[in-house]
Design a protein around this motif. Structure first.
Motif, mmCIF file in Angstrom:
data_model
loop_
_atom_site.group_PDB
_atom_site.id
_atom_site.type_symbol
_atom_site.label_atom_id
_atom_site.label_comp_id
_atom_site.label_asym_id
_atom_site.label_seq_id
_atom_site.Cartn_x
_atom_site.Cartn_y
_atom_site.Cartn_z
ATOM 1 N N MET A 82 37.935 -7.224 27.381
ATOM 2 C CA MET A 82 37.315 -8.457 26.963
ATOM 3 C C MET A 82 36.730 -8.333 25.564
ATOM 4 O O MET A 82 36.769 -9.268 24.799
ATOM 5 C CB MET A 82 36.248 -8.841 27.978
ATOM 6 N N ASN A 83 36.200 -7.172 25.238
ATOM 7 C CA ASN A 83 35.605 -6.973 23.920
ATOM 8 C C ASN A 83 36.652 -7.137 22.816
ATOM 9 O O ASN A 83 36.366 -7.713 21.765
ATOM 10 C CB ASN A 83 34.935 -5.599 23.847
ATOM 11 N N LEU A 84 37.867 -6.660 23.036
ATOM 12 C CA LEU A 84 38.930 -6.803 22.052
ATOM 13 C C LEU A 84 39.251 -8.281 21.821
ATOM 14 O O LEU A 84 39.460 -8.709 20.676
ATOM 15 C CB LEU A 84 40.187 -6.053 22.507
ATOM 16 N N LEU A 85 39.249 -9.044 22.884
ATOM 17 C CA LEU A 85 39.510 -10.478 22.759
ATOM 18 C C LEU A 85 38.415 -11.158 21.940
ATOM 19 O O LEU A 85 38.708 -12.004 21.088
ATOM 20 C CB LEU A 85 39.615 -11.115 24.145
ATOM 21 N N ARG A 86 37.173 -10.797 22.158
ATOM 22 C CA ARG A 86 36.067 -11.343 21.363
ATOM 23 C C ARG A 86 36.257 -11.035 19.882
ATOM 24 O O ARG A 86 36.043 -11.891 19.019
ATOM 25 C CB ARG A 86 34.740 -10.755 21.812
ATOM 26 N N ILE A 87 36.617 -9.821 19.583
ATOM 27 C CA ILE A 87 36.826 -9.417 18.191
ATOM 28 C C ILE A 87 37.949 -10.234 17.569
ATOM 29 O O ILE A 87 37.829 -10.715 16.433
ATOM 30 C CB ILE A 87 37.124 -7.898 18.110
ATOM 31 N N ARG A 88 39.024 -10.422 18.324
ATOM 32 C CA ARG A 88 40.161 -11.204 17.804
ATOM 33 C C ARG A 88 39.776 -12.656 17.566
ATOM 34 O O ARG A 88 40.163 -13.259 16.564
ATOM 35 C CB ARG A 88 41.336 -11.103 18.766
ATOM 36 N N ILE A 89 38.983 -13.223 18.475
ATOM 37 C CA ILE A 89 38.551 -14.617 18.312
ATOM 38 C C ILE A 89 37.645 -14.744 17.084
ATOM 39 O O ILE A 89 37.795 -15.674 16.285
ATOM 40 C CB ILE A 89 37.855 -15.124 19.590
ATOM 41 N N HIS A 90 36.717 -13.817 16.931
ATOM 42 C CA HIS A 90 35.834 -13.843 15.750
ATOM 43 C C HIS A 90 36.645 -13.717 14.471
ATOM 44 O O HIS A 90 36.356 -14.387 13.478
ATOM 45 C CB HIS A 90 34.786 -12.733 15.831
ATOM 46 N N HIS A 91 37.654 -12.889 14.488
ATOM 47 C CA HIS A 91 38.508 -12.719 13.319
ATOM 48 C C HIS A 91 39.224 -14.033 12.988
ATOM 49 O O HIS A 91 39.312 -14.421 11.810
ATOM 50 C CB HIS A 91 39.519 -11.592 13.567
ATOM 51 N N LEU A 92 39.711 -14.715 14.007
ATOM 52 C CA LEU A 92 40.379 -16.005 13.768
ATOM 53 C C LEU A 92 39.401 -17.034 13.202
ATOM 54 O O LEU A 92 39.750 -17.791 12.287
ATOM 55 C CB LEU A 92 40.987 -16.534 15.064
ATOM 56 N N ILE A 93 38.193 -17.071 13.740
ATOM 57 C CA ILE A 93 37.189 -18.023 13.258
ATOM 58 C C ILE A 93 36.858 -17.759 11.792
ATOM 59 O O ILE A 93 36.728 -18.690 10.994
ATOM 60 C CB ILE A 93 35.922 -17.963 14.132
ATOM 61 N N GLU A 94 36.740 -16.504 11.439
ATOM 62 C CA GLU A 94 36.421 -16.163 10.050
ATOM 63 C C GLU A 94 37.522 -16.584 9.086
ATOM 64 O O GLU A 94 37.258 -16.821 7.905
ATOM 65 C CB GLU A 94 36.161 -14.663 9.938
ATOM 66 N N GLN A 95 38.737 -16.701 9.568
ATOM 67 C CA GLN A 95 39.856 -17.098 8.700
ATOM 68 C C GLN A 95 39.920 -18.609 8.488
ATOM 69 O O GLN A 95 40.623 -19.072 7.604
ATOM 70 C CB GLN A 95 41.176 -16.616 9.297
ATOM 71 N N LEU A 96 39.183 -19.376 9.295
ATOM 72 C CA LEU A 96 39.230 -20.832 9.170
ATOM 73 C C LEU A 96 38.414 -21.304 7.972
ATOM 74 O O LEU A 96 37.352 -20.757 7.669
ATOM 75 C CB LEU A 96 38.669 -21.489 10.431
ATOM 76 N N ALA A 97 38.927 -22.340 7.351
ATOM 77 C CA ALA A 97 38.170 -22.980 6.268
ATOM 78 C C ALA A 97 37.056 -23.812 6.907
ATOM 79 O O ALA A 97 37.158 -24.245 8.055
ATOM 80 C CB ALA A 97 39.086 -23.877 5.447
ATOM 81 N N ASP A 98 35.975 -24.026 6.158
ATOM 82 C CA ASP A 98 34.840 -24.784 6.681
ATOM 83 C C ASP A 98 35.255 -26.185 7.145
ATOM 84 O O ASP A 98 34.721 -26.706 8.120
ATOM 85 C CB ASP A 98 33.737 -24.895 5.633
ATOM 86 N N GLU A 99 36.208 -26.794 6.446
ATOM 87 C CA GLU A 99 36.660 -28.145 6.808
ATOM 88 C C GLU A 99 37.365 -28.158 8.166
ATOM 89 O O GLU A 99 37.412 -29.179 8.836
ATOM 90 C CB GLU A 99 37.649 -28.709 5.784
ATOM 91 N N GLN A 100 37.942 -27.042 8.548
ATOM 92 C CA GLN A 100 38.702 -26.974 9.796
ATOM 93 C C GLN A 100 37.827 -26.698 11.016
ATOM 94 O O GLN A 100 38.251 -26.938 12.143
ATOM 95 C CB GLN A 100 39.753 -25.864 9.706
ATOM 96 N N LEU A 101 36.634 -26.209 10.810
ATOM 97 C CA LEU A 101 35.793 -25.784 11.933
ATOM 98 C C LEU A 101 35.484 -26.916 12.913
ATOM 99 O O LEU A 101 35.561 -26.723 14.124
ATOM 100 C CB LEU A 101 34.492 -25.166 11.425
ATOM 101 N N GLN A 102 35.141 -28.096 12.425
ATOM 102 C CA GLN A 102 34.802 -29.203 13.325
ATOM 103 C C GLN A 102 36.014 -29.621 14.143
ATOM 104 O O GLN A 102 35.910 -29.867 15.347
ATOM 105 C CB GLN A 102 34.249 -30.398 12.553
ATOM 106 N N SER A 103 37.166 -29.683 13.507
ATOM 107 C CA SER A 103 38.389 -30.062 14.215
ATOM 108 C C SER A 103 38.731 -29.039 15.301
ATOM 109 O O SER A 103 39.080 -29.403 16.434
ATOM 110 C CB SER A 103 39.542 -30.186 13.221
ATOM 111 N N VAL A 104 38.620 -27.765 14.966
ATOM 112 C CA VAL A 104 38.901 -26.704 15.944
ATOM 113 C C VAL A 104 37.895 -26.762 17.085
ATOM 114 O O VAL A 104 38.253 -26.642 18.254
ATOM 115 C CB VAL A 104 38.894 -25.322 15.252
ATOM 116 N N TRP A 105 36.622 -26.970 16.749
ATOM 117 C CA TRP A 105 35.591 -27.059 17.787
ATOM 118 C C TRP A 105 35.885 -28.222 18.742
ATOM 119 O O TRP A 105 35.779 -28.074 19.956
ATOM 120 C CB TRP A 105 34.210 -27.233 17.173
ATOM 121 N N ASP A 106 36.247 -29.383 18.188
ATOM 122 C CA ASP A 106 36.549 -30.547 19.027
ATOM 123 C C ASP A 106 37.691 -30.245 19.990
ATOM 124 O O ASP A 106 37.622 -30.596 21.172
ATOM 125 C CB ASP A 106 36.891 -31.759 18.164
ATOM 126 N N ASP A 107 38.734 -29.585 19.484
ATOM 127 C CA ASP A 107 39.885 -29.253 20.329
ATOM 128 C C ASP A 107 39.521 -28.248 21.415
ATOM 129 O O ASP A 107 39.892 -28.401 22.582
ATOM 130 C CB ASP A 107 41.033 -28.701 19.481
#
Length: 65
Positions: free
Chosen positions: A1-26
């Motif tokens: 599970m820890n590896l999955l958390r790290i991968r998710i955090h890595h994906l979030i860090e790659q998102l542009a600020d404009e994309q965060l709200q759209s991703v959160w909504d989805d």
């Protein structure tokens, strides 16, 4: 599970600020869908063929799961 958390955090860090709200909504919509599907499955498992519910009763049961 820890590896999955790290991968998710890595994906979030790659998102542009404009994309965060759209991703959160989805993701929030998917979370709600999975929550409701789980509630529906629980009700189906507990319901017997001879059980009859009104529409209001069915909604009330789903809201408590």
């Amino acid at each position: 599970m820890n590896l999955l958390r790290i991968r998710i955090h890595h994906l979030i860090e790659q998102l542009a600020d404009e994309q965060l709200q759209s991703v959160w909504d989805d993701i929030h919509a998917l979370h709600c869908d999975f929550y409701m599907l789980d509630a529906i499955k629980k009700v189906k498992r507990s319901q017997q063929p001879w059980d009859i519910l009104t529409h209001e009763e069915a909604i009330q049961i789903l809201m408590f799961y």
